[in-house]
Motif scaffolding. Structure first.
Motif, PDB file in Angstrom:
ATOM      1  N   GLN A  92       0.809  -1.219   0.000  1.00  0.00           N
ATOM      2  CA  GLN A  92       0.000   0.000   0.000  1.00  0.00           C
ATOM      3  C   GLN A  92       0.844   1.272   0.000  1.00  0.00           C
ATOM      4  N   CYS A  93       2.167   1.109   0.059  1.00  0.00           N
ATOM      5  CA  CYS A  93       3.069   2.261   0.135  1.00  0.00           C
ATOM      6  C   CYS A  93       2.692   3.162   1.312  1.00  0.00           C
ATOM      7  N   ARG A  94       2.385   2.511   2.430  1.00  0.00           N
ATOM      8  CA  ARG A  94       1.975   3.263   3.623  1.00  0.00           C
ATOM      9  C   ARG A  94       2.642   2.659   4.858  1.00  0.00           C
ATOM     10  N   PHE A  95       3.361   3.496   5.592  1.00  0.00           N
ATOM     11  CA  PHE A  95       3.945   3.101   6.872  1.00  0.00           C
ATOM     12  C   PHE A  95       3.314   3.960   7.962  1.00  0.00           C
ATOM     13  N   SER A  96       3.049   3.351   9.097  1.00  0.00           N
ATOM     14  CA  SER A  96       2.333   4.066  10.160  1.00  0.00           C
ATOM     15  C   SER A  96       3.197   5.122  10.833  1.00  0.00           C
ATOM     16  N   ALA A  97       4.504   5.005  10.691  1.00  0.00           N
ATOM     17  CA  ALA A  97       5.384   5.896  11.456  1.00  0.00           C
ATOM     18  C   ALA A  97       6.090   6.929  10.585  1.00  0.00           C
ATOM     19  N   VAL A  98       5.411   7.452   9.565  1.00  0.00           N
ATOM     20  CA  VAL A  98       6.046   8.509   8.776  1.00  0.00           C
ATOM     21  C   VAL A  98       6.131   9.776   9.627  1.00  0.00           C
ATOM     22  N   VAL A  99       7.177  10.551   9.393  1.00  0.00           N
ATOM     23  CA  VAL A  99       7.402  11.781  10.154  1.00  0.00           C
ATOM     24  C   VAL A  99       6.651  12.922   9.473  1.00  0.00           C
ATOM     25  N   PRO A 100       5.671  13.525  10.138  1.00  0.00           N
ATOM     26  CA  PRO A 100       4.875  14.596   9.511  1.00  0.00           C
ATOM     27  C   PRO A 100       5.759  15.737   9.007  1.00  0.00           C
ATOM     28  N   GLY A 101       5.568  16.081   7.751  1.00  0.00           N
ATOM     29  CA  GLY A 101       6.274  17.226   7.180  1.00  0.00           C
ATOM     30  C   GLY A 101       7.710  16.968   6.757  1.00  0.00           C
ATOM     31  N   LEU A 102       8.231  15.774   7.030  1.00  0.00           N
ATOM     32  CA  LEU A 102       9.628  15.483   6.686  1.00  0.00           C
ATOM     33  C   LEU A 102       9.662  14.652   5.404  1.00  0.00           C
ATOM     34  N   THR A 103      10.231  15.205   4.357  1.00  0.00           N
ATOM     35  CA  THR A 103      10.255  14.537   3.062  1.00  0.00           C
ATOM     36  C   THR A 103      11.664  14.550   2.477  1.00  0.00           C
ATOM     37  N   ARG A 104      11.850  13.715   1.466  1.00  0.00           N
ATOM     38  CA  ARG A 104      13.085  13.692   0.696  1.00  0.00           C
ATOM     39  C   ARG A 104      12.725  13.536  -0.775  1.00  0.00           C
ATOM     40  N   MET A 109      11.179  12.443  -7.369  1.00  0.00           N
ATOM     41  CA  MET A 109       9.855  12.212  -6.803  1.00  0.00           C
ATOM     42  C   MET A 109       9.880  12.462  -5.305  1.00  0.00           C
ATOM     43  N   ASN A 110       8.705  12.801  -4.756  1.00  0.00           N
ATOM     44  CA  ASN A 110       8.596  13.135  -3.345  1.00  0.00           C
ATOM     45  C   ASN A 110       8.390  11.872  -2.504  1.00  0.00           C
ATOM     46  N   TYR A 111       9.211  11.720  -1.477  1.00  0.00           N
ATOM     47  CA  TYR A 111       9.131  10.570  -0.571  1.00  0.00           C
ATOM     48  C   TYR A 111       8.940  11.058   0.866  1.00  0.00           C
ATOM     49  N   LEU A 112       8.177  10.277   1.629  1.00  0.00           N
ATOM     50  CA  LEU A 112       7.987  10.556   3.048  1.00  0.00           C
ATOM     51  C   LEU A 112       9.023   9.787   3.858  1.00  0.00           C
ATOM     52  N   VAL A 113       9.551  10.428   4.890  1.00  0.00           N
ATOM     53  CA  VAL A 113      10.548   9.776   5.740  1.00  0.00           C
ATOM     54  C   VAL A 113       9.837   8.951   6.807  1.00  0.00           C
ATOM     55  N   VAL A 114      10.236   7.688   6.922  1.00  0.00           N
ATOM     56  CA  VAL A 114       9.673   6.782   7.927  1.00  0.00           C
ATOM     57  C   VAL A 114      10.487   6.917   9.209  1.00  0.00           C
ATOM     58  N   GLY A 115       9.814   7.186  10.308  1.00  0.00           N
ATOM     59  CA  GLY A 115      10.515   7.396  11.582  1.00  0.00           C
ATOM     60  C   GLY A 115      10.237   6.303  12.592  1.00  0.00           C
ATOM     61  N   ASP A 116      10.262   5.053  12.177  1.00  0.00           N
ATOM     62  CA  ASP A 116       9.979   3.923  13.071  1.00  0.00           C
ATOM     63  C   ASP A 116      11.184   3.642  13.961  1.00  0.00           C
ATOM     64  N   SER A 117      10.954   3.550  15.279  1.00  0.00           N
ATOM     65  CA  SER A 117      12.062   3.330  16.217  1.00  0.00           C
ATOM     66  C   SER A 117      12.710   1.962  16.040  1.00  0.00           C
ATOM     67  N   ARG A 118      12.018   1.021  15.398  1.00  0.00           N
ATOM     68  CA  ARG A 118      12.581  -0.310  15.173  1.00  0.00           C
ATOM     69  C   ARG A 118      13.678  -0.291  14.122  1.00  0.00           C
ATOM     70  N   PHE A 119      13.614   0.688  13.230  1.00  0.00           N
ATOM     71  CA  PHE A 119      14.640   0.795  12.180  1.00  0.00           C
ATOM     72  C   PHE A 119      14.832   2.272  11.850  1.00  0.00           C
TER      73      PHE A 119
END
Length: 238
Positions: A92-104, A109-119
């Motif tokens: 689904q190209c969806r992770f629950s722990a994306v960091v709001p407003g933080l992109t690369r 293309m625009n990507y959302l940064v995943v901020g999961d503490s596990r990785f």
């Protein structure tokens, strides 16, 4: 006479030593007892078949079964839950722990940064995936050239900003273990879809009216590796 006296003293000394040896002190007795009382483990007699038999004695977690996990031992249910979470995120190209407003920006293309503490970074993300899947599954199915997950130039986990939702007709699924050996477990999930948007609760036991649904069969495989059980086939359900 002196020779006889010396001989008598020598014999007496030997007898004295023998007496001491036959009557150990309390300290010597305690030391000996401390060794004989300890149950040291024997050399391992492990065989894969024995481990397989032991795993079958582990009772599945009823709560996890009720949430759609296969009816296997709890450690394998937890493995499934973790694996399904990841294949869902990739599908689904969806992770629950994306960091709001933080992109690369990656490849324009625009990507959302995943901020999961596990990785917290891409390297540890790969390490986490390796606790769930075989290397072939990771490279051939998840982290492909066209994967929606890519590393940023600063080593962060990024997911493309184009997530999709669940299939609204998905109603539930039922697992059947089709083959099980000490080294491999194969399962089939019969997935049920309604003709319209499903508004009822998701179910994980066979419905009383299966003819009311469209079904699809998805095949899963778990294999025993040097590092433990890993999914070598794990399609997304839902």
């Amino acid at each position: 006479m002196k020779k006889i006296t010396c001989l008598f003293l020598a014999i007496s000394f030997v007898l004295c030593l023998a007496g001491c040896a036959s009557e150990p002190t309390e300290q010597q007795t305690a030391k000996k007892q401390s060794y004989t009382d300890v149950s040291y483990p024997l050399a391992s007699t492990y065989t894969p078949d024995q481990e397989y038999e032991m795993e079958q004695l582990v009772t599945p977690n009823a709560e996890l079964t009720a949430k759609g996990c296969p009816n296997l031992s709890q450690n394998l249910q937890e493995l499934y839950a973790g694996a399904q979470e990841m294949v869902r995120a990739f599908n689904q190209c969806r992770f629950s722990a994306v960091v709001p407003g933080l992109t690369r920006e990656i490849n324009g293309m625009n990507y959302l940064v995943v901020g999961d503490s596990r990785f917290p970074d891409y390297e540890q993300f790969i390490a986490y995936l390796q606790t769930l899947f075989t290397t072939d599954f990771i490279t051939e199915t998840l982290l492909t050239k066209d994967s929606c997950v890519q590393p940023s130039s600063d080593g962060l986990v990024c997911v493309i900003d184009a997530g999709v939702g669940d299939d609204i007709t998905y109603a539930g699924h039922v697992f059947t273990v089709t083959d099980q050996t000490p080294y491999k477990i194969e399962m089939t999930a019969t997935v049920y879809f309604s003709n319209d948007a499903w508004t009822g609760d998701r179910f994980y036991t066979a419905p009383q009216t299966p003819e009311a649904f469209t079904t699809a069969n998805l095949n899963f495989t778990i294999v025993k590796t040097d590092n433990g059980w890993r999914f070598s086939k794990c399609p997304f359900i839902g």
